[in-house]
Design a protein around this motif. Structure first.
Motif: not given
Lengths: 369, 302
Positions: A62-89
């Motif tokens: 619910e929180i994710t969809s709330r953030i996503e639905s705001s005009d400020f943000f677009v959800l680009k990716e759903r990550l599976q583990s912390e290892k993917e964070i650096d890659e994503a940036f």
């Protein structure tokens, strides 16, 4: 004294009659502030984000969809583990990653507290600050709307913010101290060196010398108007950055002004030293720009942090007054610290000033070569 | 007023002044006459304490130009060769500024500059850089006079100024002299020499002669002739070829010549008509300062 006032009056007439001087004095500081003001965007729209949901429950969705639905943000990716964070940036499409801890929803319902981690790209400090700020406010809105989930009625989500690449947001607002430092060097050193060499070039210095004026009269008479104008410029910059960026002076205003006067006097004596070394205004301009402006911009720590410089440049930067003044300004303006933290830098500037004034007065020629 | 003994000055081995001595009396209008590079400006800078001579000493109003330069700077008015006022300040502002730095006011010494300043007063709100050459000189002179100096030193004040303004300027100097002001002036124009009380002919850092303009022209010890013809260039060539002629100097329309020992005017006319110049006309003339100058210069120059 009357002689001195007459001389200062004449200098003011020169300054106010020369449009170019006035532009350099007031146009450049104002435009710098505005360039920075607009280059640093204060609005965020459709910033890319990624979510790492370790809990994957009703509430996090619910929180994710709330953030996503705001005009400020677009959800680009759903990550599976912390290892993917650096890659994503590194892909460069996202500004922040929101991480929900394991068992987020359960903990929130039972204990009324849950942890949320926001990681932002600190290499763009202003953007990072804005996105994390927006995210936090979206979450706190959600919390206040949904306080009924927890029985006791007390619920909080504690978002922790982490910056990647620039953990302390070092360069934030750095341009204000940087701009002040550069402008003051430009105005003081360049202008004084030019006005003195202009007198030499026009032959008026010859007439001034064949008069009861002492070197100290001439030097102080040249310096006084620019000291006043530079202080005015300083206040203009502070006022503009307060209006445009809401940057208040954290520390003592009196200390700030005293330090500024010290730095201005230092820059002015640099200008006088340059003028005693150069024969034409062109030469003076060349020395001021190449010998002062460039090192100030490159070595003062304004653009390139001193800690990351090669050792040689680090030592080289120590002889550049702006390096010390930037530290002083940063401390007073942004951190709000007092003299206890900057006495060393102040002392260095003071020593440099004494040296330069002694050098200039000694080198001022009461005759021709 | 000024007493100079064996003043020498050189720049990087090039001699500008070579052991110069002279005396200038009180309330005298004294002129240094010489071509560009003769050392006039260097000499004036020594008089005004701006330069230290390599050797020799100079007393101005009993003050040593090297030791007592502070005292002297209060008492000298100096007008450098270049226009050296503030071009971006108005006429009035320039004058007020110079009055202030000498610790006086325009009002206090207005009587001294009234005659000169009245010419430019209608333009007092104009920027000095926008004045004409003659007006610039008048303003510069007013500024040099505003602190009522006992001595004014004017370096080529009439260079680049039109003929009418030049005449006016010299008349002003004459008037100032009556106010008991000593005036030292330099000029490359020989025709202005007659307006000075005494002149010194300066050449390559040496004073060749110091005297009144009249005495200097009298020292011209030979007869001088002016020759004219339509084809000037050809005439100069032919005159130089003639073996009895000593000096040949072009002077405006005519050519001034002197003979070696005996004046052979008729033979010269014949020589010229033989060489194809039939319209040559030769007359004896009274030598001027310039003739004297060239004559004195000859041993060094030729």
């Amino acid at each position: 004294m009357k002689i001195f006032i007459g001389f200062v009056k004449k200098e003011f007439l020169h300054i106010f009659r020369d449009v170019r001087t006035l532009i350099i004095l007031f146009g450049i500081p104002a435009s710098q502030i505005f360039i920075f003001g607009y280059a640093v965007s204060t609005d965020i729209q459709n910033a890319g984000i990624a979510v790492l949901d370790l809990s994957n429950d009703e509430i996090t969705t619910e929180i994710t969809s709330r953030i996503e639905s705001s005009d400020f943000f677009v959800l680009k990716e759903r990550l599976q583990s912390e290892k993917e964070i650096d890659e994503a940036f590194k892909k460069g499409v996202i500004r922040q990653v929101i991480i929900f801890e394991n068992g987020f929803g359960e903990r929130l319902q039972k204990e009324g507290v849950a942890d949320l981690l926001i990681i932002a790209d600190g290499s763009e400090p202003n953007v990072a600050n804005l996105v994390t700020g927006y995210t936090k406010s979206i979450i706190s809105t959600w919390v206040s709307e949904n306080s009924n989930i927890q029985n006791s009625g007390i619920m909080s989500i504690e978002p922790e913010v982490k910056m990647y690449y620039n953990p302390n947001l070092e360069s934030q607002f750095m341009f204000v101290p940087g701009t002040i430092t550069i402008i003051l060097v430009l105005v003081c050193a360049l202008m004084t060196s030019i006005t003195i060499t202009r007198e030499k070039e026009n032959g008026t210095m010859e007439v001034l010398l064949v008069s009861p004026l002492r070197p100290i009269h001439i030097i102080l008479g040249k310096v006084a108007p620019y000291l006043l104008l530079s202080l005015l410029v300083m206040l203009v910059i502070l006022f503009l950055s307060w209006i445009v960026f809401h940057l208040p002076v954290q520390g003592s205003m009196v200390l700030l002004l005293l330090e500024t006067i010290l730095y201005i006097v230092l820059a002015l004596s640099l200008g006088i030293m340059i003028s005693t070394l150069s024969k034409t205004t062109q030469q003076a301009m060349f020395i001021s720009l190449l010998g002062l402006m460039m090192p100030t911009i490159l070595l003062s720590g304004f653009i390139f942090p001193i800690e990351y410089m090669p050792e040689v440049y680090n030592y080289l930067s120590m002889i550049i007054p702006p390096r010390w003044f930037i530290v002083i300004l940063k401390n007073i303006l942004i951190k709000g610290t007092g003299l206890a933290f900057i006495w060393k830098e102040t002392l260095i500037l003071f020593g440099m000033t004494i040296f330069l004034i002694a050098f200039s007065v000694k080198n001022f020629k009461v005759r021709q070569q | 007023m000024i007493k100079a003994r064996n003043i020498s000055k050189s720049y990087n081995g090039v001699t500008a002044l070579d052991s110069i001595s002279f005396d200038i009396n009180r309330a005298e209008l004294f002129g240094f006459i010489g071509p560009d590079g003769a050392g006039k400006t260097s000499l004036f800078r020594i008089i005004t304490t701006l330069l230290i001579p390599d050797s020799g000493d100079m007393q101005v109003m009993e003050y040593d130009t090297v030791k007592d330069y502070r005292e002297l700077r209060k008492r000298i008015g100096y007008m450098p060769g270049r226009f050296s006022l503030y071009a971006d300040l108005t006429v009035e502002e320039n004058l007020n500024f110079y009055a202030t730095i000498f610790g006086t006011t325009v009002k206090e010494n207005y009587h001294l500059i009234r005659d000169i300043y009245s010419h430019i007063e209608p333009f007092k709100k104009r920027q000095a850089g926008k004045l004409s050459g003659g007006m610039k000189q008048k303003l510069a002179l007013s500024c040099a006079l505003i602190h009522a100096p006992k001595l004014i030193v004017l370096d080529e004040p009439t260079t680049g100024v039109d003929a009418v303004s030049r005449t006016e300027f010299w008349e002003m100097l004459k008037k100032l002299q009556k106010e008991d002001i000593t005036i030292v002036v330099s000029t490359p124009y020989m025709d202005e020499a007659d307006r000075c009380d005494r002149i010194a002919l300066l050449q390559s850092g040496k004073i060749m002669k110091t005297d009144t303009p009249g005495a200097i022209t009298k020292s011209f010890d030979r007869n001088l002739f002016a020759v004219t013809a339509k084809n000037r260039f050809n005439l100069i060539q032919k005159l130089k070829e003639y073996s009895e002629i000593d000096t040949v100097y072009p002077f405006g329309d005519s050519i001034h010549i002197t003979f070696k020992s005996v004046d052979r005017e008729s033979e010269l006319v014949k020589h010229l008509s033989d060489s194809g110049i039939s319209d040559a006309c030769i007359t004896e003339i009274i030598p001027g300062i310039e003739d004297t100058f060239l004559n004195l210069m000859k041993p060094a120059g030729l």
